[in-house]
Design a protein around this motif. Sequence first.
Motif, PDB file in Angstrom:
ATOM      1  N   PRO A 284     -49.455   9.846 -10.017  1.00 48.57           N
ATOM      2  CA  PRO A 284     -48.535   8.726  -9.879  1.00 48.57           C
ATOM      3  C   PRO A 284     -49.260   7.386  -9.791  1.00 48.57           C
ATOM      4  CG  PRO A 284     -48.809   9.783  -7.764  1.00 48.57           C
ATOM      5  CD  PRO A 284     -49.568  10.620  -8.764  1.00 48.57           C
ATOM      6  N   GLY A 285     -48.487   6.314  -9.979  1.00 47.20           N
ATOM      7  CA  GLY A 285     -49.059   4.978  -9.964  1.00 47.20           C
ATOM      8  C   GLY A 285     -48.790   4.212  -8.686  1.00 47.20           C
ATOM      9  N   GLY A 286     -47.963   4.795  -7.789  1.00 46.15           N
ATOM     10  CA  GLY A 286     -47.699   4.159  -6.500  1.00 46.15           C
ATOM     11  C   GLY A 286     -46.374   3.431  -6.428  1.00 46.15           C
ATOM     12  N   THR A 287     -45.804   3.385  -5.224  1.00 49.99           N
ATOM     13  CA  THR A 287     -44.580   2.627  -4.970  1.00 49.99           C
ATOM     14  C   THR A 287     -44.444   2.423  -3.464  1.00 49.99           C
ATOM     15  OG1 THR A 287     -42.225   2.455  -5.496  1.00 49.99           O
ATOM     16  CG2 THR A 287     -43.010   4.613  -4.779  1.00 49.99           C
ATOM     17  N   SER A 288     -43.281   1.924  -3.034  1.00 49.52           N
ATOM     18  CA  SER A 288     -43.061   1.652  -1.619  1.00 49.52           C
ATOM     19  C   SER A 288     -42.146   2.698  -0.990  1.00 49.52           C
ATOM     20  CB  SER A 288     -42.424   0.274  -1.437  1.00 49.52           C
ATOM     21  OG  SER A 288     -41.090   0.285  -1.919  1.00 49.52           O
ATOM     22  N   LEU A 289     -42.238   2.833   0.320  1.00 42.51           N
ATOM     23  CA  LEU A 289     -41.342   3.718   1.057  1.00 42.51           C
ATOM     24  C   LEU A 289     -39.896   3.248   0.909  1.00 42.51           C
ATOM     25  CD1 LEU A 289     -40.718   6.001   3.032  1.00 42.51           C
ATOM     26  CD2 LEU A 289     -41.284   4.442   4.916  1.00 42.51           C
ATOM     27  N   LYS A 290     -39.676   1.956   0.905  1.00 42.04           N
ATOM     28  CA  LYS A 290     -38.320   1.419   0.762  1.00 42.04           C
ATOM     29  C   LYS A 290     -37.719   1.833  -0.569  1.00 42.04           C
ATOM     30  CE  LYS A 290     -35.663  -2.903   1.081  1.00 42.04           C
ATOM     31  NZ  LYS A 290     -35.722  -4.350   1.353  1.00 42.04           N
ATOM     32  N   GLU A 291     -38.513   1.818  -1.608  1.00 43.36           N
ATOM     33  CA  GLU A 291     -38.034   2.228  -2.923  1.00 43.36           C
ATOM     34  C   GLU A 291     -37.681   3.714  -2.935  1.00 43.36           C
ATOM     35  OE1 GLU A 291     -37.434   2.255  -7.198  1.00 43.36           O
ATOM     36  OE2 GLU A 291     -36.853   1.184  -5.402  1.00 43.36           O
ATOM     37  N   LEU A 292     -38.531   4.532  -2.319  1.00 42.73           N
ATOM     38  CA  LEU A 292     -38.261   5.970  -2.215  1.00 42.73           C
ATOM     39  C   LEU A 292     -36.961   6.207  -1.443  1.00 42.73           C
ATOM     40  CD1 LEU A 292     -39.313   8.905  -2.660  1.00 42.73           C
ATOM     41  CD2 LEU A 292     -40.417   8.703  -0.423  1.00 42.73           C
ATOM     42  N   THR A 293     -36.789   5.484  -0.345  1.00 36.29           N
ATOM     43  CA  THR A 293     -35.577   5.619   0.469  1.00 36.29           C
ATOM     44  C   THR A 293     -34.335   5.248  -0.333  1.00 36.29           C
ATOM     45  OG1 THR A 293     -36.831   5.131   2.483  1.00 36.29           O
ATOM     46  CG2 THR A 293     -34.441   4.882   2.597  1.00 36.29           C
ATOM     47  N   HIS A 294     -34.436   4.194  -1.144  1.00 33.68           N
ATOM     48  CA  HIS A 294     -33.302   3.783  -1.965  1.00 33.68           C
ATOM     49  C   HIS A 294     -32.891   4.914  -2.910  1.00 33.68           C
ATOM     50  CE1 HIS A 294     -31.367   0.236  -4.407  1.00 33.68           C
ATOM     51  NE2 HIS A 294     -30.496   1.162  -4.061  1.00 33.68           N
ATOM     52  N   PHE A 295     -33.857   5.573  -3.517  1.00 36.91           N
ATOM     53  CA  PHE A 295     -33.561   6.705  -4.395  1.00 36.91           C
ATOM     54  C   PHE A 295     -32.869   7.828  -3.622  1.00 36.91           C
ATOM     55  CE2 PHE A 295     -36.359   5.404  -7.998  1.00 36.91           C
ATOM     56  CZ  PHE A 295     -35.473   5.712  -9.019  1.00 36.91           C
ATOM     57  N   PHE A 296     -33.377   8.140  -2.443  1.00 32.77           N
ATOM     58  CA  PHE A 296     -32.765   9.197  -1.635  1.00 32.77           C
ATOM     59  C   PHE A 296     -31.321   8.846  -1.280  1.00 32.77           C
ATOM     60  CE2 PHE A 296     -36.974  11.014   0.262  1.00 32.77           C
ATOM     61  CZ  PHE A 296     -37.283  11.533  -0.991  1.00 32.77           C
ATOM     62  N   GLN A 297     -31.063   7.574  -0.998  1.00 33.29           N
ATOM     63  CA  GLN A 297     -29.703   7.144  -0.670  1.00 33.29           C
ATOM     64  C   GLN A 297     -28.769   7.316  -1.870  1.00 33.29           C
ATOM     65  OE1 GLN A 297     -30.072   3.140   0.836  1.00 33.29           O
ATOM     66  NE2 GLN A 297     -30.984   3.800   2.771  1.00 33.29           N
ATOM     67  N   LEU A 298     -29.280   7.070  -3.066  1.00 31.28           N
ATOM     68  CA  LEU A 298     -28.466   7.261  -4.270  1.00 31.28           C
ATOM     69  C   LEU A 298     -28.157   8.739  -4.487  1.00 31.28           C
ATOM     70  CD1 LEU A 298     -30.172   4.755  -6.752  1.00 31.28           C
ATOM     71  CD2 LEU A 298     -27.972   4.492  -5.613  1.00 31.28           C
ATOM     72  N   ILE A 299     -29.102   9.597  -4.162  1.00 28.13           N
ATOM     73  CA  ILE A 299     -28.882  11.035  -4.310  1.00 28.13           C
ATOM     74  C   ILE A 299     -27.808  11.515  -3.333  1.00 28.13           C
ATOM     75  CG2 ILE A 299     -29.957  13.316  -4.022  1.00 28.13           C
ATOM     76  CD1 ILE A 299     -32.609  11.946  -4.917  1.00 28.13           C
ATOM     77  N   ASP A 300     -27.798  10.949  -2.140  1.00 26.63           N
ATOM     78  CA  ASP A 300     -26.819  11.336  -1.121  1.00 26.63           C
ATOM     79  C   ASP A 300     -25.426  10.795  -1.403  1.00 26.63           C
ATOM     80  OD1 ASP A 300     -28.615  12.800   0.333  1.00 26.63           O
ATOM     81  OD2 ASP A 300     -29.153  11.165   1.683  1.00 26.63           O
ATOM     82  N   GLY A 301     -25.322   9.771  -2.237  1.00 23.76           N
ATOM     83  CA  GLY A 301     -24.040   9.116  -2.477  1.00 23.76           C
ATOM     84  C   GLY A 301     -23.384   9.565  -3.761  1.00 23.76           C
ATOM     85  N   ASN A 302     -22.385   8.797  -4.190  1.00 23.38           N
ATOM     86  CA  ASN A 302     -21.651   9.115  -5.411  1.00 23.38           C
ATOM     87  C   ASN A 302     -21.384   7.834  -6.203  1.00 23.38           C
ATOM     88  OD1 ASN A 302     -20.307  10.780  -7.268  1.00 23.38           O
ATOM     89  ND2 ASN A 302     -18.324  10.304  -6.342  1.00 23.38           N
ATOM     90  N   GLY A 303     -22.405   6.995  -6.303  1.00 23.13           N
ATOM     91  CA  GLY A 303     -22.264   5.736  -7.025  1.00 23.13           C
ATOM     92  C   GLY A 303     -23.617   5.078  -7.185  1.00 23.13           C
ATOM     93  N   PHE A 304     -23.600   3.817  -7.543  1.00 25.23           N
ATOM     94  CA  PHE A 304     -24.829   3.042  -7.721  1.00 25.23           C
ATOM     95  C   PHE A 304     -24.816   1.947  -6.664  1.00 25.23           C
ATOM     96  CE2 PHE A 304     -27.504   0.269 -10.806  1.00 25.23           C
ATOM     97  CZ  PHE A 304     -28.675   0.795 -10.291  1.00 25.23           C
ATOM     98  N   TYR A 305     -25.498   2.215  -5.538  1.00 24.84           N
ATOM     99  CA  TYR A 305     -25.395   1.380  -4.343  1.00 24.84           C
ATOM    100  C   TYR A 305     -26.663   0.584  -4.069  1.00 24.84           C
ATOM    101  CZ  TYR A 305     -21.888   5.023  -3.473  1.00 24.84           C
ATOM    102  OH  TYR A 305     -20.853   5.915  -3.586  1.00 24.84           O
ATOM    103  N   ARG A 306     -26.477  -0.496  -3.318  1.00 23.15           N
ATOM    104  CA  ARG A 306     -27.610  -1.261  -2.808  1.00 23.15           C
ATOM    105  C   ARG A 306     -28.301  -0.470  -1.698  1.00 23.15           C
ATOM    106  NH1 ARG A 306     -26.732  -7.139  -0.989  1.00 23.15           N
ATOM    107  NH2 ARG A 306     -28.924  -7.237  -1.589  1.00 23.15           N
TER     108      ARG A 306
END
Length: 422
Positions: A284-306
């Motif tokens: 991998p090339g690296g990213t932030s924990l906040k970005e990872l968390t945002h992805f996890f939140q999208l997986i838990d939801g049913n839309g495209f959220y902030r």
Amino acid sequence: LAKAFPIALLLLCMAGCQELKKDVDPDVFLTGDDIARRHKYPVENYYFTTTDGYILRIFRIPGKKGQSLEKAKAEPKPPLILQHGFMDDADVFVCNGEPNAPGFFLANQGYDIWMPNIRGTRYSRNHTTLNPDKDKEFWNFDMETMGLMDMMQYIDFIRDKTGYSKVGYIGHSQGTSQMFIAMSYHPNFFKEKLAVFAAWAPVARLTHLSNIFVKMAAKVHADGIYKKLKMWEMYPYDFKAQTRWAWVCTNLPFICKIEYMFTTDKEPKADNIERMGVYDGHLPGGTSLKELTHFFQLIDGNGFYRYREDPKHQHQENYNLKNIPKTEVPMWFYVGEKDTMSDIRDVVWLQEQINHAKAHYVDHTLYKHIGHSTFLLPGANYIQYLKDTSEFVKLHYPPDLDPQFSDYLLISLTEAILKKKK
């Protein structure tokens, strides 16, 4: 899936302790721009500083194979941006080598290729005041920041450098997400400055994601564990670990095929097995924990959220995809049937949000056997999406477009195409 060299070595011994005889490809040890140089393409680097102080490195291939840098830059060509996805960097567009690495393929179609490295990646891990190794604030970004800060600003930077009033854009995975976000907030910016948008493996809603490792990590809230450990940087590039993994992929490609099958591609037969070692050697090339968390939140939801700092108490705020310009910015989605990240059902949902009512401005093409990684690492028999993308971009943004007449010609082209559709 952890790239565990000791486990791979154990599997090797279990398979009969055959000797590791193959040397890894030299491209494993090179940066993306040096890979392009090694394959005889004109290439140069730019360093661009955002208004919030992040220093981004951008690779540019301004001409076709065999051209000198001076000659390539002297011939006007429309700028075409290739934007990488989550945990990737711009290397992914050249790792497949000749002739089907997307960066090379599209450069040979007559475009001026720009490949930005988004903040936090290996090449853009720099800031005017913050230290990524010491300052938590450096890692305070997600895909929304990437779209509204990095992408919108480097679009203006590229327009200024090339003299073209509009740019073309091809995004892969998160490279599409940040475009959807930015377009929803600033439609007029993109009406004025974006000529065409091709989305490979588009990602917005992740309801039907089938990547078992990502789903498991989201379910157990692995990001919460990282937060307690104060790990703000996620999956940074590690030269030693990744070159070892490249060695394993080169000598035992079946192990990498299994890795792909469980992470990105349900059926990795379409991927170029000969270049898996190079590709995996750069990621991998690296990213932030906040970005990872945002992805996890999208997986838990049913839309495209902030992103939400406190999901338990914060309301889910959807991005308004209906704001995305339609007629002014031609769009097309390219979807893989074997993609574990970008599921066709979520892509159809995304289309419906953008199109709304009975209007039908954006559509998709579904490719059999293609997975999430195939868009970056296609085998020789699976490049139809590249050909289709090239034809779509050429239709709306011809490679012989002169910068002095670009606005007039693009408006005329778009009007003609819309009349033909009617």
